[in-house]
Scaffold this motif. Structure first.
Motif, PDB file in Angstrom:
ATOM      1  N   LYS A 103       0.832  -1.208   0.000  1.00  0.00           N
ATOM      2  CA  LYS A 103       0.000   0.000   0.000  1.00  0.00           C
ATOM      3  C   LYS A 103       0.867   1.260   0.000  1.00  0.00           C
ATOM      4  O   LYS A 103       0.593   2.234  -0.702  1.00  0.00           O
ATOM      5  CB  LYS A 103      -0.907  -0.031   1.233  1.00  0.00           C
ATOM      6  CG  LYS A 103      -2.043   0.955   1.157  1.00  0.00           C
ATOM      7  CD  LYS A 103      -3.049   0.706   2.262  1.00  0.00           C
ATOM      8  CE  LYS A 103      -4.087   1.828   2.279  1.00  0.00           C
ATOM      9  NZ  LYS A 103      -4.822   1.868   3.547  1.00  0.00           N
ATOM     10  N   ALA A 104       1.938   1.213   0.805  1.00  0.00           N
ATOM     11  CA  ALA A 104       2.825   2.382   0.917  1.00  0.00           C
ATOM     12  C   ALA A 104       3.811   2.461  -0.251  1.00  0.00           C
ATOM     13  O   ALA A 104       4.602   3.400  -0.337  1.00  0.00           O
ATOM     14  CB  ALA A 104       3.581   2.313   2.240  1.00  0.00           C
ATOM     15  N   GLN A 105       3.770   1.453  -1.118  1.00  0.00           N
ATOM     16  CA  GLN A 105       4.677   1.384  -2.276  1.00  0.00           C
ATOM     17  C   GLN A 105       6.147   1.530  -1.895  1.00  0.00           C
ATOM     18  O   GLN A 105       6.905   2.227  -2.559  1.00  0.00           O
ATOM     19  CB  GLN A 105       4.282   2.422  -3.317  1.00  0.00           C
ATOM     20  CG  GLN A 105       2.880   2.144  -3.866  1.00  0.00           C
ATOM     21  CD  GLN A 105       2.593   2.929  -5.141  1.00  0.00           C
ATOM     22  OE1 GLN A 105       2.837   4.117  -5.211  1.00  0.00           O
ATOM     23  NE2 GLN A 105       2.096   2.246  -6.135  1.00  0.00           N
ATOM     24  N   THR A 106       6.538   0.877  -0.809  1.00  0.00           N
ATOM     25  CA  THR A 106       7.957   0.840  -0.423  1.00  0.00           C
ATOM     26  C   THR A 106       8.655  -0.118  -1.394  1.00  0.00           C
ATOM     27  O   THR A 106       7.993  -0.909  -2.078  1.00  0.00           O
ATOM     28  CB  THR A 106       8.130   0.294   1.005  1.00  0.00           C
ATOM     29  OG1 THR A 106       7.721  -1.085   1.017  1.00  0.00           O
ATOM     30  CG2 THR A 106       7.295   1.066   2.014  1.00  0.00           C
ATOM     31  N   PRO A 107      10.004  -0.093  -1.434  1.00  0.00           N
ATOM     32  CA  PRO A 107      10.717  -1.023  -2.319  1.00  0.00           C
ATOM     33  C   PRO A 107      10.329  -2.478  -2.049  1.00  0.00           C
ATOM     34  O   PRO A 107      10.137  -3.255  -2.996  1.00  0.00           O
ATOM     35  CB  PRO A 107      12.191  -0.767  -1.989  1.00  0.00           C
ATOM     36  CG  PRO A 107      12.227   0.640  -1.473  1.00  0.00           C
ATOM     37  CD  PRO A 107      10.915   0.860  -0.772  1.00  0.00           C
ATOM     38  N   VAL A 108      10.189  -2.843  -0.776  1.00  0.00           N
ATOM     39  CA  VAL A 108       9.773  -4.210  -0.437  1.00  0.00           C
ATOM     40  C   VAL A 108       8.376  -4.492  -0.984  1.00  0.00           C
ATOM     41  O   VAL A 108       8.113  -5.552  -1.573  1.00  0.00           O
ATOM     42  CB  VAL A 108       9.789  -4.417   1.109  1.00  0.00           C
ATOM     43  CG1 VAL A 108       8.973  -5.638   1.500  1.00  0.00           C
ATOM     44  CG2 VAL A 108      11.215  -4.554   1.615  1.00  0.00           C
ATOM     45  N   GLY A 109       7.484  -3.530  -0.826  1.00  0.00           N
ATOM     46  CA  GLY A 109       6.106  -3.704  -1.290  1.00  0.00           C
ATOM     47  C   GLY A 109       6.031  -3.873  -2.795  1.00  0.00           C
ATOM     48  O   GLY A 109       5.291  -4.735  -3.303  1.00  0.00           O
ATOM     49  N   ILE A 110       6.791  -3.085  -3.511  1.00  0.00           N
ATOM     50  CA  ILE A 110       6.770  -3.145  -4.978  1.00  0.00           C
ATOM     51  C   ILE A 110       7.256  -4.520  -5.449  1.00  0.00           C
ATOM     52  O   ILE A 110       6.682  -5.137  -6.339  1.00  0.00           O
ATOM     53  CB  ILE A 110       7.628  -1.999  -5.581  1.00  0.00           C
ATOM     54  CG1 ILE A 110       6.923  -0.658  -5.321  1.00  0.00           C
ATOM     55  CG2 ILE A 110       7.865  -2.202  -7.074  1.00  0.00           C
ATOM     56  CD1 ILE A 110       7.792   0.568  -5.523  1.00  0.00           C
ATOM     57  N   LYS A 111       8.288  -5.018  -4.767  1.00  0.00           N
ATOM     58  CA  LYS A 111       8.847  -6.326  -5.111  1.00  0.00           C
ATOM     59  C   LYS A 111       7.879  -7.460  -4.744  1.00  0.00           C
ATOM     60  O   LYS A 111       7.744  -8.440  -5.471  1.00  0.00           O
ATOM     61  CB  LYS A 111      10.150  -6.503  -4.322  1.00  0.00           C
ATOM     62  CG  LYS A 111      11.187  -7.339  -5.011  1.00  0.00           C
ATOM     63  CD  LYS A 111      12.515  -7.199  -4.289  1.00  0.00           C
ATOM     64  CE  LYS A 111      13.328  -8.458  -4.449  1.00  0.00           C
ATOM     65  NZ  LYS A 111      14.530  -8.435  -3.613  1.00  0.00           N
ATOM     66  N   ALA A 112       7.195  -7.312  -3.606  1.00  0.00           N
ATOM     67  CA  ALA A 112       6.361  -8.405  -3.088  1.00  0.00           C
ATOM     68  C   ALA A 112       5.018  -8.535  -3.800  1.00  0.00           C
ATOM     69  O   ALA A 112       4.448  -9.624  -3.851  1.00  0.00           O
ATOM     70  CB  ALA A 112       6.124  -8.211  -1.585  1.00  0.00           C
ATOM     71  N   LYS A 113       4.524  -7.445  -4.340  1.00  0.00           N
ATOM     72  CA  LYS A 113       3.134  -7.458  -4.834  1.00  0.00           C
ATOM     73  C   LYS A 113       2.837  -8.574  -5.844  1.00  0.00           C
ATOM     74  O   LYS A 113       1.866  -9.320  -5.683  1.00  0.00           O
ATOM     75  CB  LYS A 113       2.762  -6.104  -5.435  1.00  0.00           C
ATOM     76  CG  LYS A 113       1.318  -6.131  -5.954  1.00  0.00           C
ATOM     77  CD  LYS A 113       0.725  -4.788  -6.164  1.00  0.00           C
ATOM     78  CE  LYS A 113      -0.751  -4.817  -6.561  1.00  0.00           C
ATOM     79  NZ  LYS A 113      -1.427  -6.067  -6.726  1.00  0.00           N
TER      80      LYS A 113
END
Ligand SMILES: Nc1ncnc2c1ncn2[C@@H]1O[C@H](COP(=O)(O)OP(=O)(O)O)[C@@H](O)[C@H]1O
Length: 214
Positions: free
Chosen positions: A40-50
Motif C-alpha cells: 500500500k505504501a509502495q515501499t521497495p519491499v512492497g513493490i517487489k512483493a506485490k
C-alpha cells in the motif's frame, strides 16, 4: 509468552490473533499484514512483493525475516508475540530461532489450526473486511448485522484481498503443503506443538487456545 499460530490460509489465524491481542495484550506479528502495508505504501519491499503475493507464492525468507526482526526490536520485551503467517518455510523457522535468541525471547507453543481444504476455499473466497477498522466478515458465516455497515465502527467501506480468489487460494494451499507443513516435525520433536480443530466455531477455537495458554 511467544506463540506461533500455524495453519493453511483461511484457518482462522488472523481472527484468533485479533482476539488474543484484545484479551491478553499480546502483539500480533503478521507478515501478511506487514507485506500488505508495504504494498500500500509502495515501499521497495512492497513493490517487489506485490506480484509474488498476487500469484499466491511466497515472498523471500530474507524479506519477511527482516520485517519480523524490525518489529521485535521495537517491542517491549514484556509483551508476548503471536507469530501469524510466519515462519512459513524451514529456513524461516531457523531464522526465527535466531531472532528469538537475539531479542531474548523463547517459543512457548506452536498452535496448529487443523482444517478441511474445501471449507477453506469457501471461507477465503467469501471473506472481506472493513476498509476503516479492519473488522473481519464473511458473506454467509458472519455478515454485518446491518448489510453494508460495519458492526464495529459504522463505516460503509469494505474491501476484499486481491489474492482471495479461488485460483490463488489453491496455489497458497499448495505452498502451505509443500513448504510450511514440513516445519511441524521439528517443533514436534521439541514437544511444543498443540493441535486445535479449526473447523469448530470461532468461540470454540478461542476456548481451546485459552486452555492451552492456561
Ligand atoms: N512468512 C512469509 N513468507 C513468505 N511469504 C509470505 C509470508 N507471509 C506472508 N507472505 C505473502 O503474503 C501472502 C498473504 O499472506 P497471509 O496474509 O498470511 O495470508 P494467508 O495465510 O491467508 O495466505 C502470502 O500468500 C505470501 O505471498
Amino acid at each position: 509468552m511467544n506463540i506461533i499460530l500455524l495453519g493453511p490460509p483461511g484457518a482462522g489465524k488472523g481472527t484468533q490473533s485479533g482476539r488474543l491481542v484484545e484479551q491478553y495484550g499480546m502483539r500480533q506479528l503478521s507478515t501478511g499484514d506487514m507485506l500488505r502495508a508495504a504494498v500500500k505504501a509502495q515501499t521497495p519491499v512492497g513493490i517487489k512483493a506485490k506480484a509474488v503475493m498476487d500469484r499466491g507464492e511466497l515472498v523471500s525468507d530474507e524479506i519477511v525475516s527482516e520485517l519480523i526482526d524490525a518489529e521485535l526490536a521495537a517491542m517491549d520485551p514484556a509483551t508476548g508475540a503471536i507469530f501469524d503467517g510466519y515462519p512459513r518455510t524451514e529456513m524461516q523457522a531457523q531464522m526465527l530461532d535466531a531472532l528469538l535468541t537475539k531479542h531474548g525471547r523463547s517459543l512457548d507453543y506452536v498452535i496448529e489450526l487443523g482444517v478441511d481444504e474445501d471449507a477453506l476455499v469457501e471461507r477465503i473466497t467469501g471473506r472481506f473486511s472493513c476498509g476503516n477498522c479492519g473488522a473481519l466478515y464473511h458473506d454467509t458465516a458472519n455478515p454485518p448485522a446491518t448489510p453494508g455497515v460495519c458492526d464495529a465502527c459504522g463505516s460503509t467501506e469494505f474491501k476484499r484481498r486481491p489474492d482471495d480468489n479461488e485460483e490463488t487460494v489453491r496455489t497458497r494451499m499448495q505452498e502451505y503443503r509443500a513448504k510450511t507443513a514440513p516445519i511441524l516435525p521439528g517443533y514436534e520433536s521439541r514437544g511444543i506443538v498443540r493441535r486445535v480443530d479449526g473447523m469448530a466455531s470461532i468461540d470454540e477455537v478461542a476456548a481451546a487456545i485459552d486452555a492451552i495458554l492456561g
